[in-house]
Design a protein around this motif. Structure first.
Motif, PDB file in Angstrom:
ATOM      1  N   GLY A  59      -4.610  11.527   3.515  1.00  0.00           N
ATOM      2  CA  GLY A  59      -3.322  11.120   3.934  1.00  0.00           C
ATOM      3  C   GLY A  59      -3.129  10.005   4.807  1.00  0.00           C
ATOM      4  O   GLY A  59      -1.985   9.436   4.767  1.00  0.00           O
ATOM      5  N   GLY A  60      -4.259   9.502   5.303  1.00  0.00           N
ATOM      6  CA  GLY A  60      -4.144   8.288   6.232  1.00  0.00           C
ATOM      7  C   GLY A  60      -4.040   7.130   5.026  1.00  0.00           C
ATOM      8  O   GLY A  60      -4.269   7.096   4.265  1.00  0.00           O
ATOM      9  N   GLU A  61      -3.965   5.871   6.105  1.00  0.00           N
ATOM     10  CA  GLU A  61      -3.670   4.515   5.198  1.00  0.00           C
ATOM     11  C   GLU A  61      -4.795   3.704   5.852  1.00  0.00           C
ATOM     12  O   GLU A  61      -4.926   3.805   7.094  1.00  0.00           O
ATOM     13  CB  GLU A  61      -2.306   3.793   5.355  1.00  0.00           C
ATOM     14  N   LEU A  62      -5.634   3.150   4.918  1.00  0.00           N
ATOM     15  CA  LEU A  62      -6.819   2.282   5.541  1.00  0.00           C
ATOM     16  C   LEU A  62      -6.448   1.339   6.497  1.00  0.00           C
ATOM     17  O   LEU A  62      -7.175   1.228   7.542  1.00  0.00           O
ATOM     18  CB  LEU A  62      -7.346   1.624   4.248  1.00  0.00           C
ATOM     19  N   GLU A  63      -5.174   0.904   6.490  1.00  0.00           N
ATOM     20  CA  GLU A  63      -4.615  -0.163   7.440  1.00  0.00           C
ATOM     21  C   GLU A  63      -4.679   0.428   8.819  1.00  0.00           C
ATOM     22  O   GLU A  63      -4.879  -0.459   9.444  1.00  0.00           O
ATOM     23  CB  GLU A  63      -3.168  -0.365   6.909  1.00  0.00           C
ATOM     24  N   PHE A  64      -4.286   1.389   9.089  1.00  0.00           N
ATOM     25  CA  PHE A  64      -4.286   2.164  10.272  1.00  0.00           C
ATOM     26  C   PHE A  64      -5.801   2.805  10.848  1.00  0.00           C
ATOM     27  O   PHE A  64      -5.637   3.519  12.096  1.00  0.00           O
ATOM     28  CB  PHE A  64      -3.126   3.126  10.527  1.00  0.00           C
ATOM     29  N   VAL A  65      -6.743   2.798  10.056  1.00  0.00           N
ATOM     30  CA  VAL A  65      -8.119   3.592  10.250  1.00  0.00           C
ATOM     31  C   VAL A  65      -8.959   2.456  11.210  1.00  0.00           C
ATOM     32  O   VAL A  65      -8.989   1.222  10.737  1.00  0.00           O
ATOM     33  CB  VAL A  65      -8.600   3.939   9.135  1.00  0.00           C
ATOM     34  N   ASP A  66      -9.490   2.919  12.193  1.00  0.00           N
ATOM     35  CA  ASP A  66     -10.114   2.193  13.041  1.00  0.00           C
ATOM     36  C   ASP A  66     -11.605   1.562  12.227  1.00  0.00           C
ATOM     37  O   ASP A  66     -11.976   2.336  11.403  1.00  0.00           O
ATOM     38  CB  ASP A  66     -10.804   2.769  14.423  1.00  0.00           C
ATOM     39  N   GLY A  67     -12.151   0.636  12.999  1.00  0.00           N
ATOM     40  CA  GLY A  67     -13.273  -0.040  12.113  1.00  0.00           C
ATOM     41  C   GLY A  67     -14.585   0.743  12.146  1.00  0.00           C
ATOM     42  O   GLY A  67     -15.139   0.986  10.998  1.00  0.00           O
ATOM     43  N   ASN A  68     -14.691   1.546  13.056  1.00  0.00           N
ATOM     44  CA  ASN A  68     -16.011   2.267  13.041  1.00  0.00           C
ATOM     45  C   ASN A  68     -15.879   3.405  11.920  1.00  0.00           C
ATOM     46  O   ASN A  68     -16.875   3.776  11.448  1.00  0.00           O
ATOM     47  CB  ASN A  68     -15.813   3.010  14.543  1.00  0.00           C
ATOM     48  N   THR A  69     -14.773   4.232  11.915  1.00  0.00           N
ATOM     49  CA  THR A  69     -14.410   5.178  11.025  1.00  0.00           C
ATOM     50  C   THR A  69     -14.492   4.551   9.802  1.00  0.00           C
ATOM     51  O   THR A  69     -15.215   5.178   8.782  1.00  0.00           O
ATOM     52  CB  THR A  69     -12.887   5.872  11.268  1.00  0.00           C
ATOM     53  N   LEU A  70     -13.880   3.378   9.248  1.00  0.00           N
ATOM     54  CA  LEU A  70     -14.217   2.627   7.850  1.00  0.00           C
ATOM     55  C   LEU A  70     -15.629   2.576   7.692  1.00  0.00           C
ATOM     56  O   LEU A  70     -16.125   2.751   6.540  1.00  0.00           O
ATOM     57  CB  LEU A  70     -13.613   1.278   8.005  1.00  0.00           C
ATOM     58  N   ALA A  71     -16.377   1.931   8.844  1.00  0.00           N
ATOM     59  CA  ALA A  71     -17.838   1.501   8.819  1.00  0.00           C
ATOM     60  C   ALA A  71     -18.492   2.797   8.132  1.00  0.00           C
ATOM     61  O   ALA A  71     -19.415   3.031   7.063  1.00  0.00           O
ATOM     62  CB  ALA A  71     -18.386   1.316   9.746  1.00  0.00           C
ATOM     63  N   HIS A  72     -18.187   4.087   8.562  1.00  0.00           N
ATOM     64  CA  HIS A  72     -18.783   5.447   8.389  1.00  0.00           C
ATOM     65  C   HIS A  72     -18.505   5.918   6.773  1.00  0.00           C
ATOM     66  O   HIS A  72     -19.184   6.379   6.162  1.00  0.00           O
ATOM     67  CB  HIS A  72     -18.301   6.419   9.391  1.00  0.00           C
ATOM     68  N   ALA A  73     -17.018   5.370   6.622  1.00  0.00           N
ATOM     69  CA  ALA A  73     -16.411   5.768   5.388  1.00  0.00           C
ATOM     70  C   ALA A  73     -17.263   5.148   4.186  1.00  0.00           C
ATOM     71  O   ALA A  73     -17.465   5.569   3.370  1.00  0.00           O
ATOM     72  CB  ALA A  73     -15.110   5.645   5.400  1.00  0.00           C
ATOM     73  N   LEU A  74     -17.541   3.787   4.574  1.00  0.00           N
ATOM     74  CA  LEU A  74     -18.347   2.848   3.385  1.00  0.00           C
ATOM     75  C   LEU A  74     -19.844   3.282   3.397  1.00  0.00           C
ATOM     76  O   LEU A  74     -20.239   3.829   2.250  1.00  0.00           O
ATOM     77  CB  LEU A  74     -18.119   1.420   3.952  1.00  0.00           C
ATOM     78  N   ALA A  75     -20.432   3.710   4.435  1.00  0.00           N
ATOM     79  CA  ALA A  75     -21.860   4.072   4.177  1.00  0.00           C
ATOM     80  C   ALA A  75     -22.106   5.546   3.998  1.00  0.00           C
ATOM     81  O   ALA A  75     -23.016   5.723   3.111  1.00  0.00           O
ATOM     82  CB  ALA A  75     -22.352   4.203   6.004  1.00  0.00           C
TER      83      ALA A  75
END
Lengths: 200, 200
Positions: free
Chosen positions: B178-194
């Motif tokens: 339900g979140g939007e990528l735009e508002f997700v912090d970089g660390n979380t995005l890095a984990h999401a990608l990995a």
């Protein structure tokens, strides 16, 4: 809800506190249980004692565990100056300002005929009797500037028309100190203009 | 402070509650005294009972007034699936999601050597003993994604290297539903990608 029955009961009980919803109540219960049992026990003990022993001051109706409250019992207060407030919180606000050395009379709210709250429920007969007793020189009406507060002030003013020797005043309404005109509502500005004072 | 000594004591006692400052404590005390003595008495009673009777579940260390908590005692839970959380609040969060039918082990916090909190303080020896007992098939590490939580998870993973039969997993970290990528912090995005998953 998976919390144990007793913890759940504690969460429910904490919700009697104003402003405490389900989430905060849960956080409070777990905080006390996990980190501060001593504080929790102390709170339980003081709470039980306060609920059972705090009553009303016989003279001013404020909350007090003694028959007469500290302010009414004090010899350093000016007993000829009587300030009428709606409740102990308002009394505390005035007292905290440090600008009043008289005594108080704490109504238990404001007149609200639709809710069955008339002069008797507020303790107004006792107030009038006291004022007529002769000790009071000035009665300051500090009820809130709401419709009900104004009506209560008006009622008291009219009830004392037969006592010309007693000055009856209303606290001033106007622009709060430190505020900016830009952010003050129109009603307050209208009061501030109507209540203007000549500068010497 | 003009409030009577007992009311003042109550205001002070209420400040043990997390998030309650002097103003809220005052409001709570006056609210209970003026409007809800029954609720206040009930709170005092439940609070005293909870502080004295709630202890830790012998099996999972969560808060419980019975020797074994409701979840550990339940026959409908999968006892081969053990989820490790840092505290009862986290357990409650997972339980409320309704997506877990296994059992829990509640550490009392996370490893924090500088504060003198090591494996023993968290109850980790009992956890390891239980895991080695043979009933557990998978250990899900659901400590918080903080430095300390990660360190605690890492410690447990290493401690069970000698048990190849037991699967050790870590809850997934990534973009919240339900979140939007735009508002997700970089660390979380890095984990999401990995931690990306192949789509079938």
């Amino acid at each position: 809800m998976f919390l144990s029955p007793l913890v759940t009961e504690l969460v429910e009980a904490l919700r009697v506190l104003p402003g405490v919803g389900p989430k905060s109540a849960q956080r409070m219960a777990l905080h006390l249980l996990e980190r501060n049992r001593g504080g929790g026990r102390k709170l339980a003990e003081v709470l039980a004692r306060a609920m059972d022993n705090v009553r009303e001051c016989r003279q001013c109706q404020t909350l007090s565990e003694t028959e007469v409250c500290g302010i009414c019992a004090s010899r350093s207060r000016d007993r000829s100056l009587l300030c009428v407030v709606e409740n102990p919180v308002d009394q505390l606000a005035i007292e905290s300002s440090g600008s009043f050395r008289g005594v108080y009379f704490v109504l238990k709210g404001h007149l609200s005929p639709l809710d069955g709250i008339g002069p008797r429920e507020l303790g107004i007969p006792a107030l009038l009797e006291r004022v007529r007793g002769g000790e009071v020189r000035e009665l300051i009406l500090a009820t809130n500037p709401t419709v009900e507060g104004e009506a209560t002030a008006h009622y008291l003013r009219e009830a004392l028309r037969d006592q010309p020797a007693i000055a009856v005043s209303r606290i001033a309404h106007g622009v709060p100190m430190g505020g900016e005109l830009e952010f003050v509502d129109g009603n307050t500005l209208a009061h501030a203009l109507a209540g203007r004072k000549a500068l010497g």
